[in-house]
Design a protein around this motif. Structure first.
Motif, PDB file in Angstrom:
ATOM      1  N   UNK A 235       0.843  -1.188   0.000  1.00 15.72           N
ATOM      2  CA  UNK A 235       0.000   0.000   0.000  1.00 15.72           C
ATOM      3  C   UNK A 235       0.884   1.245   0.000  1.00 15.72           C
ATOM      4  N   UNK A 236       0.394   2.304  -0.640  1.00 13.48           N
ATOM      5  CA  UNK A 236       1.191   3.532  -0.711  1.00 13.48           C
ATOM      6  C   UNK A 236       1.424   4.110   0.676  1.00 13.48           C
ATOM      7  N   UNK A 237       0.451   3.956   1.559  1.00 12.76           N
ATOM      8  CA  UNK A 237       0.606   4.399   2.950  1.00 12.76           C
ATOM      9  C   UNK A 237      -0.092   3.393   3.851  1.00 12.76           C
ATOM     10  N   UNK A 238       0.570   2.986   4.914  1.00  8.10           N
ATOM     11  CA  UNK A 238       0.010   2.050   5.887  1.00  8.10           C
ATOM     12  C   UNK A 238       0.284   2.582   7.289  1.00  8.10           C
ATOM     13  N   UNK A 239      -0.759   2.634   8.132  1.00  8.28           N
ATOM     14  CA  UNK A 239      -0.602   3.177   9.490  1.00  8.28           C
ATOM     15  C   UNK A 239      -1.179   2.192  10.505  1.00  8.28           C
ATOM     16  N   UNK A 240      -0.307   1.560  11.299  1.00  4.89           N
ATOM     17  CA  UNK A 240      -0.812   0.797  12.444  1.00  4.89           C
ATOM     18  C   UNK A 240      -1.203   1.771  13.558  1.00  4.89           C
ATOM     19  N   UNK A 241      -2.392   1.626  14.101  1.00  4.76           N
ATOM     20  CA  UNK A 241      -2.918   2.595  15.072  1.00  4.76           C
ATOM     21  C   UNK A 241      -2.910   1.971  16.465  1.00  4.76           C
ATOM     22  N   UNK A 242      -2.165   2.577  17.376  1.00  2.00           N
ATOM     23  CA  UNK A 242      -2.053   2.125  18.757  1.00  2.00           C
ATOM     24  C   UNK A 242      -2.774   3.116  19.672  1.00  2.00           C
ATOM     25  N   UNK A 243      -3.053   2.681  20.886  1.00  2.00           N
ATOM     26  CA  UNK A 243      -3.721   3.549  21.865  1.00  2.00           C
ATOM     27  C   UNK A 243      -2.718   4.525  22.472  1.00  2.00           C
ATOM     28  N   UNK A 244      -3.151   5.760  22.673  1.00  2.00           N
ATOM     29  CA  UNK A 244      -2.342   6.765  23.349  1.00  2.00           C
ATOM     30  C   UNK A 244      -2.737   6.916  24.816  1.00  2.00           C
ATOM     31  N   UNK A 245      -3.906   6.340  25.183  1.00  4.42           N
ATOM     32  CA  UNK A 245      -4.381   6.431  26.569  1.00  4.42           C
ATOM     33  C   UNK A 245      -4.823   5.033  27.023  1.00  4.42           C
ATOM     34  N   UNK A 246      -4.633   4.713  28.316  1.00  7.93           N
ATOM     35  CA  UNK A 246      -5.066   3.413  28.820  1.00  7.93           C
ATOM     36  C   UNK A 246      -6.559   3.427  29.171  1.00  7.93           C
ATOM     37  N   UNK A 247      -7.147   2.239  29.214  1.00  3.03           N
ATOM     38  CA  UNK A 247      -8.560   2.143  29.597  1.00  3.03           C
ATOM     39  C   UNK A 247      -9.167   0.862  29.075  1.00  3.03           C
ATOM     40  N   UNK A 248     -10.457   0.914  28.737  1.00  2.00           N
ATOM     41  CA  UNK A 248     -11.188  -0.232  28.197  1.00  2.00           C
ATOM     42  C   UNK A 248     -11.870   0.204  26.909  1.00  2.00           C
ATOM     43  N   UNK A 249     -11.915  -0.690  25.924  1.00  2.00           N
ATOM     44  CA  UNK A 249     -12.567  -0.324  24.677  1.00  2.00           C
ATOM     45  C   UNK A 249     -14.074  -0.209  24.906  1.00  2.00           C
TER      46      UNK A 249
ATOM     47  N   UNK B 201      -4.767   2.115  -0.345  1.00  2.00           N
ATOM     48  CA  UNK B 201      -4.458   1.271  -1.502  1.00  2.00           C
ATOM     49  C   UNK B 201      -4.927   1.886  -2.810  1.00  2.00           C
ATOM     50  N   UNK B 202      -5.304   3.166  -2.798  1.00  2.00           N
ATOM     51  CA  UNK B 202      -5.709   3.812  -4.044  1.00  2.00           C
ATOM     52  C   UNK B 202      -4.511   3.994  -4.978  1.00  2.00           C
ATOM     53  N   UNK B 203      -3.319   3.955  -4.392  1.00  2.00           N
ATOM     54  CA  UNK B 203      -2.071   3.987  -5.134  1.00  2.00           C
ATOM     55  C   UNK B 203      -1.156   2.970  -4.496  1.00  2.00           C
ATOM     56  N   UNK B 204      -0.444   2.200  -5.297  1.00  2.00           N
ATOM     57  CA  UNK B 204       0.371   1.115  -4.762  1.00  2.00           C
ATOM     58  C   UNK B 204       1.841   1.334  -5.080  1.00  2.00           C
ATOM     59  N   UNK B 205       2.658   0.825  -4.190  1.00  2.00           N
ATOM     60  CA  UNK B 205       4.089   0.708  -4.456  1.00  2.00           C
ATOM     61  C   UNK B 205       4.353  -0.748  -4.853  1.00  2.00           C
ATOM     62  N   UNK B 206       5.254  -0.941  -5.796  1.00  2.00           N
ATOM     63  CA  UNK B 206       5.631  -2.281  -6.233  1.00  2.00           C
ATOM     64  C   UNK B 206       7.146  -2.386  -6.138  1.00  2.00           C
ATOM     65  N   UNK B 207       7.621  -3.337  -5.334  1.00  3.55           N
ATOM     66  CA  UNK B 207       9.058  -3.499  -5.130  1.00  3.55           C
ATOM     67  C   UNK B 207       9.551  -4.722  -5.902  1.00  3.55           C
ATOM     68  N   UNK B 208      10.670  -4.542  -6.596  1.00  2.00           N
ATOM     69  CA  UNK B 208      11.246  -5.612  -7.406  1.00  2.00           C
ATOM     70  C   UNK B 208      12.767  -5.532  -7.306  1.00  2.00           C
ATOM     71  N   UNK B 209      13.428  -6.687  -7.283  1.00  3.73           N
ATOM     72  CA  UNK B 209      14.886  -6.761  -7.211  1.00  3.73           C
ATOM     73  C   UNK B 209      15.441  -7.050  -8.608  1.00  3.73           C
ATOM     74  N   UNK B 210      16.234  -6.122  -9.132  1.00  9.03           N
ATOM     75  CA  UNK B 210      16.760  -6.211 -10.494  1.00  9.03           C
ATOM     76  C   UNK B 210      18.204  -6.688 -10.453  1.00  9.03           C
ATOM     77  N   UNK B 211      18.582  -7.688 -11.286  1.00 10.53           N
ATOM     78  CA  UNK B 211      19.971  -8.146 -11.316  1.00 10.53           C
ATOM     79  C   UNK B 211      20.951  -7.013 -11.591  1.00 10.53           C
ATOM     80  N   UNK B 212      22.142  -7.148 -11.050  1.00  9.48           N
ATOM     81  CA  UNK B 212      23.148  -6.095 -11.148  1.00  9.48           C
ATOM     82  C   UNK B 212      23.424  -5.684 -12.591  1.00  9.48           C
ATOM     83  N   UNK B 213      23.432  -6.643 -13.524  1.00  7.23           N
ATOM     84  CA  UNK B 213      23.754  -6.334 -14.909  1.00  7.23           C
ATOM     85  C   UNK B 213      22.718  -5.437 -15.571  1.00  7.23           C
ATOM     86  N   UNK B 214      21.495  -5.361 -14.998  1.00  3.23           N
ATOM     87  CA  UNK B 214      20.445  -4.514 -15.563  1.00  3.23           C
ATOM     88  C   UNK B 214      20.190  -3.266 -14.721  1.00  3.23           C
ATOM     89  N   UNK B 215      20.872  -3.136 -13.590  1.00  3.63           N
ATOM     90  CA  UNK B 215      20.580  -2.037 -12.665  1.00  3.63           C
ATOM     91  C   UNK B 215      20.872  -0.670 -13.271  1.00  3.63           C
TER      92      UNK B 215
END
Length: 383
Positions: A74-88, A223-237
């Motif tokens: 995904x172009x941006x991903x955010x895991x969201x954690x609690x900033x305050x303690x308590x009960x949901x 996911x409206x925009x995606x990143x695609x990661x690929x490993x290219x051999x050194x001879x083509x880099x």
């Protein structure tokens, strides 16, 4: 008497003839045996020479298609954690839900924080009252100082007390405002437009102030925009540049091709894989492609020189590394080190050979430099 002499003469002649014939037969037998032994030695020597099949490296066009595996993120991903303690207290969205920036995902009940807010408010009000008392006292002492009823030392002491009360009030006010800000985090909101990809909590669950050691309450991905990661051999880099386009195919959309653009390169070669990491971007406003899924990336590349390919069966791997066995004009073996530029499955594009080299296909184990071989047949490898 003459008759006896003639008989003896005949016998001697017959003996000589028999001896000559016997000698001739022995000589003929020895010569036949020597000839057979020579033929046997020649045949044995011929059988001791290894017979090999050879291929010549195939030339491939400088314009070629480089296909590599890639992975969507995904172009941006955010895991969201609690900033305050308590009960949901409640949650409003589940996985797969589309959310907008600022939309409430859930709410935390914070009894401890509520009590801290009450105490902070009381402390602030007390400090404010003390500040007001100190200020009015200071004003009265100003008039007394003018009439010289009190000394300057007494006035300065009261002025210092006023400044201390003022600082104390600002401190309690800042603490109260900090707790108010924390209280706002009791409402869990989406940081940007996206999709909920994780929900790891439920009503009544104990909520602690989050960290990477525990799973996030929610995860939002754009996911409206995606990143695609690929490993290219050194001879083509150095051939693939920023802005180049690639064709993308995925298993779930057979026969459909997507376009992606090279956005960035790592600018370094990984020592473990001898590849450079490229980041491509593509539009996914239709939502057809999923973050984390596998993709096949095809680049149309042009090499500065022709590539040579050989069958994978010609490869030798030993302590000296990757090699192939070639046969010279003297029918003797020369082992040549090579490097693989592209794996095509049954064939390999390689560096380290010449187009006219005669390469042994399926070389026997233990073949070595200088070993004499017999060429069975030569065939052109089809690229």
């Amino acid at each position: 008497m003459p008759k006896s002499s003639e008989t003896n003469r005949t016998l001697r002649t017959s003996g000589i003839v028999v001896g000559v014939v016997a000698i001739a037969l022995v000589a003929f037998g020895l010569s036949v045996r020597a000839y057979s032994s020579k033929n046997l030695d020649e045949w044995t020597a011929e059988q001791a020479i290894t017979t090999v099949a050879i291929v010549t490296p195939a030339k491939s066009d400088a314009n070629r298609l480089l296909e590599l595996p890639g992975r969507f993120e995904a172009f941006a991903t955010a895991p969201i954690y609690a900033r305050v303690p308590g009960y949901l207290k409640s949650w409003q969205v589940d996985i797969g839900a589309t959310v907008n920036a600022g939309q409430v995902l859930g709410e935390i009940e914070t009894p401890d924080l509520d009590q801290q807010l009450l105490q902070a408010r009381a402390d602030m009000e007390s400090a404010k009252a003390n500040l007001g008392l100190s200020e009015s006292t200071l004003k009265r002492m100003q008039s007394l100082l003018a009439s010289k009823v009190i000394s300057e030392q007494e006035y300065e002491n009261r002025a210092s007390d006023f400044e201390a009360k003022q600082a104390q009030y600002q401190s309690t006010k800042a603490n109260f405002e900090r707790l108010q800000v924390n209280k706002r985090f009791a409402r869990i909101t989406a940081p940007f437009d996206g999709i909920v990809t994780e929900r790891n909590t439920d009503i009544g669950a104990l909520i602690n102030i989050g960290s990477s050691a525990s799973p996030p309450l929610f995860t939002i991905s754009d996911a409206s925009k995606l990143r695609l990661y690929v490993n290219v051999p050194q001879s083509y880099s150095s051939i693939i540049k920023n802005g180049d386009e690639a064709n993308i195919t995925v298993p779930e959309h057979q026969g459909k091709t997507f376009k992606a653009t090279v956005a960035a390169s790592s600018g370094a070669i990984d020592v473990g894989t001898s590849t450079a990491r490229l980041q491509l971007t593509l539009d996914n406003s239709s939502g057809e492609l999923l973050p984390g899924s596998y993709a096949r990336v095809s680049f149309a590349v042009q090499s500065a020189e022709e590539a040579l390919s050989i069958p994978a069966s010609a490869l030798i791997f030993n302590a000296a590394g990757l090699q192939v066995a070639t046969v010279g004009k003297d029918s003797k073996v020369t082992l040549k080190p090579i490097s693989i530029t592209r794996d095509l499955g049954k064939s390999l594009e390689i560096n380290g050979l010449l187009a006219q080299d005669k390469v042994i296909d399926n070389p026997p184990d233990g073949i070595s430099n200088g070993e004499a071989v017999s060429i069975k047949a030569a065939k052109k490898e089809q690229g």
